[in-house]
Scaffold this motif. Structure first.
Motif, PDB file in Angstrom:
ATOM      1  N   PHE A  90       0.826  -1.200   0.000  1.00 23.92           N
ATOM      2  CA  PHE A  90       0.000   0.000   0.000  1.00 23.92           C
ATOM      3  C   PHE A  90       0.867   1.259   0.000  1.00 23.92           C
ATOM      4  O   PHE A  90       0.569   2.230  -0.703  1.00 23.92           O
ATOM      5  CB  PHE A  90      -0.913  -0.033   1.233  1.00 23.92           C
ATOM      6  N   ARG A  91       1.958   1.222   0.802  1.00 25.01           N
ATOM      7  CA  ARG A  91       2.855   2.374   0.826  1.00 25.01           C
ATOM      8  C   ARG A  91       3.534   2.579  -0.528  1.00 25.01           C
ATOM      9  O   ARG A  91       3.711   3.713  -0.987  1.00 25.01           O
ATOM     10  CB  ARG A  91       3.907   2.197   1.931  1.00 25.01           C
TER      11      ARG A  91
ATOM     12  N   LYS B  97       3.972   5.665  -5.536  1.00 21.24           N
ATOM     13  CA  LYS B  97       3.899   5.741  -6.994  1.00 21.24           C
ATOM     14  C   LYS B  97       2.818   6.719  -7.447  1.00 21.24           C
ATOM     15  O   LYS B  97       2.978   7.439  -8.430  1.00 21.24           O
ATOM     16  CB  LYS B  97       3.629   4.347  -7.576  1.00 21.24           C
ATOM     17  N   ARG B  98       1.678   6.737  -6.718  1.00 21.28           N
ATOM     18  CA  ARG B  98       0.610   7.661  -7.076  1.00 21.28           C
ATOM     19  C   ARG B  98       1.074   9.113  -6.905  1.00 21.28           C
ATOM     20  O   ARG B  98       0.810   9.972  -7.756  1.00 21.28           O
ATOM     21  CB  ARG B  98      -0.621   7.397  -6.209  1.00 21.28           C
TER      22      ARG B  98
ATOM     23  N   LEU C  22       4.657  14.149 -11.597  1.00 21.10           N
ATOM     24  CA  LEU C  22       5.103  14.172 -12.990  1.00 21.10           C
ATOM     25  C   LEU C  22       4.020  14.755 -13.898  1.00 21.10           C
ATOM     26  O   LEU C  22       4.332  15.518 -14.824  1.00 21.10           O
ATOM     27  CB  LEU C  22       5.466  12.757 -13.445  1.00 21.10           C
ATOM     28  N   ASN C  23       2.760  14.395 -13.652  1.00 18.68           N
ATOM     29  CA  ASN C  23       1.674  14.955 -14.458  1.00 18.68           C
ATOM     30  C   ASN C  23       1.593  16.468 -14.300  1.00 18.68           C
ATOM     31  O   ASN C  23       1.377  17.198 -15.278  1.00 18.68           O
ATOM     32  CB  ASN C  23       0.341  14.324 -14.055  1.00 18.68           C
ATOM     33  N   HIS C  24       1.775  16.935 -13.072  1.00 15.19           N
ATOM     34  CA  HIS C  24       1.743  18.386 -12.839  1.00 15.19           C
ATOM     35  C   HIS C  24       2.886  19.075 -13.585  1.00 15.19           C
ATOM     36  O   HIS C  24       2.683  20.143 -14.196  1.00 15.19           O
ATOM     37  CB  HIS C  24       1.826  18.662 -11.340  1.00 15.19           C
ATOM     38  N   GLN C  25       4.057  18.461 -13.544  1.00 17.36           N
ATOM     39  CA  GLN C  25       5.203  19.041 -14.256  1.00 17.36           C
ATOM     40  C   GLN C  25       4.943  19.086 -15.763  1.00 17.36           C
ATOM     41  O   GLN C  25       5.263  20.074 -16.433  1.00 17.36           O
ATOM     42  CB  GLN C  25       6.465  18.245 -13.958  1.00 17.36           C
ATOM     43  N   GLU C  26       4.364  18.011 -16.305  1.00 19.59           N
ATOM     44  CA  GLU C  26       4.072  17.986 -17.727  1.00 19.59           C
ATOM     45  C   GLU C  26       3.042  19.037 -18.107  1.00 19.59           C
ATOM     46  O   GLU C  26       3.137  19.682 -19.160  1.00 19.59           O
ATOM     47  CB  GLU C  26       3.573  16.594 -18.140  1.00 19.59           C
ATOM     48  N   VAL C  27       2.029  19.227 -17.251  1.00 17.45           N
ATOM     49  CA  VAL C  27       1.009  20.240 -17.529  1.00 17.45           C
ATOM     50  C   VAL C  27       1.626  21.632 -17.532  1.00 17.45           C
ATOM     51  O   VAL C  27       1.329  22.469 -18.407  1.00 17.45           O
ATOM     52  CB  VAL C  27      -0.130  20.152 -16.482  1.00 17.45           C
ATOM     53  N   VAL C  28       2.524  21.887 -16.569  1.00 18.44           N
ATOM     54  CA  VAL C  28       3.191  23.192 -16.505  1.00 18.44           C
ATOM     55  C   VAL C  28       4.070  23.412 -17.737  1.00 18.44           C
ATOM     56  O   VAL C  28       4.061  24.490 -18.356  1.00 18.44           O
ATOM     57  CB  VAL C  28       4.020  23.304 -15.212  1.00 18.44           C
ATOM     58  N   GLU C  29       4.834  22.379 -18.149  1.00 22.04           N
ATOM     59  CA  GLU C  29       5.697  22.505 -19.326  1.00 22.04           C
ATOM     60  C   GLU C  29       4.880  22.705 -20.598  1.00 22.04           C
ATOM     61  O   GLU C  29       5.253  23.502 -21.472  1.00 22.04           O
ATOM     62  CB  GLU C  29       6.579  21.257 -19.455  1.00 22.04           C
ATOM     63  N   GLU C  30       3.766  21.977 -20.708  1.00 18.71           N
ATOM     64  CA  GLU C  30       2.919  22.133 -21.891  1.00 18.71           C
ATOM     65  C   GLU C  30       2.315  23.536 -21.949  1.00 18.71           C
ATOM     66  O   GLU C  30       2.216  24.137 -23.025  1.00 18.71           O
ATOM     67  CB  GLU C  30       1.810  21.081 -21.880  1.00 18.71           C
ATOM     68  N   ASP C  31       1.925  24.052 -20.794  1.00 22.22           N
ATOM     69  CA  ASP C  31       1.385  25.416 -20.755  1.00 22.22           C
ATOM     70  C   ASP C  31       2.449  26.433 -21.173  1.00 22.22           C
ATOM     71  O   ASP C  31       2.157  27.387 -21.904  1.00 22.22           O
ATOM     72  CB  ASP C  31       0.887  25.725 -19.345  1.00 22.22           C
TER      73      ASP C  31
END
Length: 238
Positions: free
Chosen positions: A32-33, A38-39, A45-54
């Motif tokens: 579970f940990r 991983k979550r 990583l998703n947040h970083q990709e969204v910022v880079e795409e913006d």
């Protein structure tokens, strides 16, 4: 009769079962940990990709080309400094690093462009005409070999060779020249020469655009308004 003896009953311990359950619980908690970790990593990583795409969307459309150009210029400046420190010529070093295939490809690409800078002088226009005509020439190797056999040593003339006036062009060559001359005449007929300025003409305009409009109006309606214009000039208009 013997007295009742105490009978020992074996006691079954619950410790192995508890140990197995505890290990399973620890294994589940560990997984579970790991999933939780991983979550969080995926969310980060998703947040970083969204910022880079913006950021990429806010950049100009030609940003990648500009970036590559700036990086290339920085690299060239660095190489120039290195060559200057070693006392070498950068252009010479650059040519030494270029392969023959790349140089030939760049030369072909440069020739294909052949930009037309417009008329800047008769010498430049004549040079462009010469280059255009030479590009259209398709060498006839059979005729070349025939002439070479015919003239012999005089094929490559020297100061002592007398071959002036001996060459007679073929009918195909004359036809090609005639066709090219007719194309030039047709092309020149489409050009409009600049009209000469008449100092004695009446000034009935306020700028160049108005002058062109007045000329068009005169061309289309001049014959209908000639009498009115004359009356206005004489002061006899009703």
């Amino acid at each position: 009769m013997a007295s009742g003896a105490e009978v020992s009953v074996p006691v079954i311990s619950d410790e192995p079962a508890e140990t197995a359950a505890s290990q399973k619980r620890e294994e589940r908690l560990r997984k579970f940990r790991e999933l939780h970790f991983k979550r969080n990593e995926a969310r980060k990583l998703n947040h970083q990709e969204v910022v880079e795409e913006d950021k990429r969307l806010k950049l100009p459309s030609n940003w990648e080309a500009k970036k590559a150009r700036l990086e290339y210029e920085l690299m060239v400046d660095g190489k120039k400094k290195e060559c200057a420190e070693r006392g070498e010529d950068y252009e010479r070093v650059k040519l030494l690093e270029i392969s023959a295939e790349d140089a030939e490809r760049w030369e072909r690409k440069k020739k294909k462009k052949n930009p037309d800078p417009g008329f800047s002088g008769y010498a430049e226009a004549q040079l462009r005409q010469y280059q255009r005509l030479t590009k259209q020439i398709k060498p006839d190797m059979e005729a070349y070999e025939r002439q070479r056999e015919e003239y012999g040593e005089d094929f490559h003339p020297t100061s002592n060779s007398l071959i002036h006036g001996t060459h007679v062009p073929s009918k195909e060559a004359v036809d090609r020249m005639q066709e090219d001359v007719e194309k030039q005449i047709e092309k020149r007929s489409k050009y409009s020469r600049r009209r000469a300025y008449n100092d004695d003409a009446d000034i009935d305009y306020i700028n160049e655009r108005n002058a062109k409009f007045n000329k068009k109006a005169e061309r289309f309606y001049g014959k209908y308004t000639a009498e009115i214009k004359q009356n206005l000039e004489r002061g006899t208009a009703v």
